[in-house]
Design an enzyme around this catalytic site. Structure first.
Site, mmCIF file in Angstrom:
data_model
loop_
_atom_site.group_PDB
_atom_site.id
_atom_site.type_symbol
_atom_site.label_atom_id
_atom_site.label_comp_id
_atom_site.label_asym_id
_atom_site.label_seq_id
_atom_site.Cartn_x
_atom_site.Cartn_y
_atom_site.Cartn_z
ATOM 1 N N LEU A 7 0.835 -1.262 0.006
ATOM 2 C CA LEU A 7 -0.022 -0.052 -0.126
ATOM 3 C C LEU A 7 0.847 1.174 0.154
ATOM 4 O O LEU A 7 1.572 1.530 0.913
ATOM 5 C CB LEU A 7 -1.040 0.142 1.259
ATOM 6 C CG LEU A 7 -1.792 -1.196 1.506
ATOM 7 C CD1 LEU A 7 -2.489 -0.954 2.793
ATOM 8 C CD2 LEU A 7 -2.613 -1.733 0.146
ATOM 9 N N ALA A 8 0.743 2.144 -1.087
ATOM 10 C CA ALA A 8 1.778 3.069 -1.251
ATOM 11 C C ALA A 8 0.908 4.488 -1.773
ATOM 12 O O ALA A 8 1.556 5.152 -2.376
ATOM 13 C CB ALA A 8 2.852 2.749 -2.320
ATOM 14 N N ARG A 14 1.167 15.916 6.618
ATOM 15 C CA ARG A 14 1.864 16.163 7.677
ATOM 16 C C ARG A 14 3.442 16.113 7.451
ATOM 17 O O ARG A 14 4.399 16.827 8.023
ATOM 18 C CB ARG A 14 1.745 15.676 8.979
ATOM 19 C CG ARG A 14 0.362 15.964 9.696
ATOM 20 C CD ARG A 14 0.442 14.767 11.000
ATOM 21 N NE ARG A 14 0.196 13.720 10.568
ATOM 22 C CZ ARG A 14 -0.108 12.687 11.943
ATOM 23 N NH1 ARG A 14 0.013 13.078 13.103
ATOM 24 N NH2 ARG A 14 -0.495 11.602 11.480
ATOM 25 N N THR A 77 -7.957 1.301 4.052
ATOM 26 C CA THR A 77 -6.990 0.253 3.635
ATOM 27 C C THR A 77 -7.356 -0.882 2.931
ATOM 28 O O THR A 77 -6.913 -1.572 1.982
ATOM 29 C CB THR A 77 -6.135 -0.323 4.949
ATOM 30 O OG1 THR A 77 -7.096 -0.535 6.056
ATOM 31 C CG2 THR A 77 -5.361 0.858 5.606
ATOM 32 N N ASN A 168 -0.236 -4.635 16.635
ATOM 33 C CA ASN A 168 -0.479 -4.707 15.285
ATOM 34 C C ASN A 168 0.518 -3.834 14.172
ATOM 35 O O ASN A 168 0.593 -2.799 14.333
ATOM 36 C CB ASN A 168 -1.964 -4.266 14.791
ATOM 37 C CG ASN A 168 -2.198 -4.560 13.257
ATOM 38 O OD1 ASN A 168 -1.371 -5.260 12.481
ATOM 39 N ND2 ASN A 168 -3.311 -3.992 12.800
ATOM 40 N N LYS A 349 38.045 13.567 -13.161
ATOM 41 C CA LYS A 349 36.554 13.382 -13.952
ATOM 42 C C LYS A 349 36.768 12.355 -15.013
ATOM 43 O O LYS A 349 37.506 12.601 -15.967
ATOM 44 C CB LYS A 349 35.619 14.589 -14.300
ATOM 45 C CG LYS A 349 34.380 14.289 -15.052
ATOM 46 C CD LYS A 349 34.900 14.600 -16.434
ATOM 47 C CE LYS A 349 33.398 14.395 -17.421
ATOM 48 N NZ LYS A 349 33.986 14.673 -18.640
ATOM 49 N N TYR A 364 42.904 20.174 -12.139
ATOM 50 C CA TYR A 364 41.759 19.281 -12.724
ATOM 51 C C TYR A 364 42.110 18.424 -13.624
ATOM 52 O O TYR A 364 42.699 18.848 -14.640
ATOM 53 C CB TYR A 364 40.684 20.390 -13.277
ATOM 54 C CG TYR A 364 39.552 19.567 -14.164
ATOM 55 C CD1 TYR A 364 38.543 19.075 -13.172
ATOM 56 C CD2 TYR A 364 39.652 19.607 -15.210
ATOM 57 C CE1 TYR A 364 37.675 18.382 -14.186
ATOM 58 C CE2 TYR A 364 38.711 19.197 -16.209
ATOM 59 C CZ TYR A 364 37.760 18.470 -15.479
ATOM 60 O OH TYR A 364 36.457 17.923 -16.273
ATOM 61 N N ASN A 375 53.937 13.188 -11.992
ATOM 62 C CA ASN A 375 53.986 14.147 -11.018
ATOM 63 C C ASN A 375 53.316 15.278 -11.811
ATOM 64 O O ASN A 375 53.643 16.046 -12.725
ATOM 65 C CB ASN A 375 55.363 14.482 -10.596
ATOM 66 C CG ASN A 375 55.283 15.306 -9.298
ATOM 67 O OD1 ASN A 375 55.076 15.303 -8.045
ATOM 68 N ND2 ASN A 375 55.188 16.663 -9.669
ATOM 69 N N ARG A 438 54.681 28.860 -24.511
ATOM 70 C CA ARG A 438 54.313 30.148 -23.721
ATOM 71 C C ARG A 438 54.273 31.171 -24.642
ATOM 72 O O ARG A 438 54.710 31.136 -25.849
ATOM 73 C CB ARG A 438 55.214 30.301 -22.490
ATOM 74 C CG ARG A 438 55.485 29.397 -21.605
ATOM 75 C CD ARG A 438 56.770 29.746 -20.717
ATOM 76 N NE ARG A 438 57.072 28.832 -19.534
ATOM 77 C CZ ARG A 438 58.226 28.538 -19.100
ATOM 78 N NH1 ARG A 438 59.163 29.387 -19.247
ATOM 79 N NH2 ARG A 438 58.409 27.889 -18.182
#
Length: 458
Positions: A7-8, A14, A77, A168, A349, A364, A375, A438
């Site tokens: 049962l869903a 609340r 129910t 119950n 990633k 990154y 390195n 560069r």
């Protein structure tokens, strides 16, 4: 074949959220999934989920795994179970288990043992119950010798009945044919004008059929969530249950503040989990590791002897004797081989980092294949996106990537390559070469005086 009806359809007003109540999460998983997994673990696969409020959320989550039926009006129910009559009629000769989708702690043992009692005693109805210290608010189980006499709700209980601690759980086994019969005899003759599934117990007893209760050894089987406070309580119960199991298996916790571990997570002997760690999904951690403080691992595999400090990792593999952190993010499809060292403020990633490589800080690495014993200096970036497509970099063994190097993918560095600090490498570099790329140095005398005037000298 035995059936399961979950049962869903509840709204959970609340909770103050536009979502079916069984979709609220305990340890990162919807309560509904906890119930489904317990059924699967007990060997029950013929499952029907009764949806109601915002049914599309249930449909999207289940995604065709199991049959669903819609309860258009919420009339109790019993009315919810009525919607599954066509489902039950396809397998009418066995038994049907009715469960609440917002009571996540139903367990495999309780399901199996209650079914055994149900079949051994040839019961028409078997109520699953639990013995709890504070039964206030729960329906009490009134027994008559070896069988159940009635379920008395708190508001209707006598002073003597309120002393009963067997309550119950809201879960039941029925003979399927009997359940369909009882559903046809339910009425709305009550203050709420609803069809109560509990009335089927009285119908069975009045027909002279056998009814009994199975007392579960799991005191949490009755627990559910009606508001955010009770949902928090469920998470606290589940969190400590999981931590207790790991303690029994030789995992060390000096402090459990902020520690959340999903129930499918596996942790090896001798590993220490420090404060503030969240371990979710199918995460597997090896032996003698130190995890934390403040790690978030989801669907991540970690080898033996590895130390992670303030690491966020999602769908990654980390090898043996690796040291990572603090403040490192490993994104999906990243593989960190053994003896790698990754320092602060690094993001990896969709990349492979070879054995013994060091990525010190502020770097990154995305969409790259990095060899062994490389390195990286400070501030390096593999520039993997050109605005249209993602490209890969390949870095050979024993390379030295100078500080503030940009590798513009796709680019390939051979073995033993050095890059000069501040270089932006746009072409492949052969083995054992030094790459310096560069812009020409330019000096403009008096530039700031012309630009800022008197402010330049302050």
């Amino acid at each position: 074949m035995n059936n399961v009806i979950i049962l869903a359809g509840g709204q959970g007003k609340r909770m103050k959220a536009d979502m079916p109540k069984p979709m609220f999460k305990v340890l990162g998983e919807p309560m509904l999934e906890w119930v489904i997994k317990s059924c699967e673990d007990a060997g029950l696969s013929n499952i029907c989920i009764v949806k109601g409020y915002m049914a599309e959320i249930i449909d999207n989550y289940i995604d065709g795994r199991y049959e669903t039926v819609l309860q258009r009006e919420r009339l109790g129910t019993g009315h919810a179970v009525m919607q599954a009559i066509p489902f039950m009629q396809k397998n009418i000769d066995g038994n049907t288990l009715v469960l609440c989708g917002d009571a996540p702690f139903i367990d495999e043992v309780t399901i199996k043992e209650s079914l055994k009692l149900h079949e051994d005693e040839n019961n028409s109805v078997t109520v699953i119950t639990s013995m709890i210290d504070n039964p206030k608010g729960y329906g009490r189980i009134v027994r008559d010798g070896n069988s159940i006499n009635s379920i008395v709700e708190e508001k209707d209980a006598t002073i003597e009945q309120k002393q009963i601690h067997e309550v119950n759980s809201g879960a039941y086994w029925f003979k399927t044919a009997d359940l369909i019969e009882y559903l046809g005899e339910l009425t709305q003759n009550n203050s709420q004008g609803e069809y109560y599934l509990t009335d089927s117990l009285f119908i069975a007893i009045n027909k002279g059929r056998r009814a009994n209760a199975y007392l579960s050894e799991n005191p949490n089987v009755v627990l559910g969530a009606n508001d955010r406070k009770s949902l928090l309580a469920l998470n606290d119960v589940a969190r400590m249950e999981v931590i207790s199991k790991h303690l029994e298996n030789g995992v060390e916790f000096i402090c459990t503040d902020g520690v959340i571990i999903g129930r499918d997570v596996k942790i090896g002997v001798g590993t220490e989990i420090k404060q503030g760690c969240t371990l979710l999904g199918n995460t597997i951690i090896g032996e003698d590791c130190t995890i934390g403080p403040n790690c978030l691992l989801n669907d991540t595999i970690v080898g033996n002897g590895t130390t992670l400090n303030s690491v966020q990792s999602n769908q990654a593999f980390i090898g043996n004797n690796v040291k990572i952190g603090p403040y490192v993010q490993l994104r999906p499809n990243s593989t960190i081989h053994s003896n790698v060292k990754i320092g602060d403020f690094v993001e990896i990633k969709n990349s492979t980092i070879g054995e013994g490589t060091a990525v010190a800080h502020l770097t990154y690495i995305g969409d790259s294949d990095v060899g062994k014993h490389v390195n990286f200096g400070c501030g390096c970036v593999t520039v993997n996106y050109d605005g249209k497509v993602k490209n890969r970099c390949v870095i050979g063994d024993n390379c030295f990537i100078g500080c503030n190097t940009n590798l513009i993918a796709p680019v390939r560095l051979g073995k033993g390559v050095y890059t000069g600090a501040g270089s932006t490498v746009t072409k492949d570099v052969p083995d054992f070469a030094l790459a310096i790329e560069r812009a020409p140095f330019k000096l403009k005398d008096g530039y700031s005086l012309r630009k800022l005037g008197d402010k330049a000298e302050k």
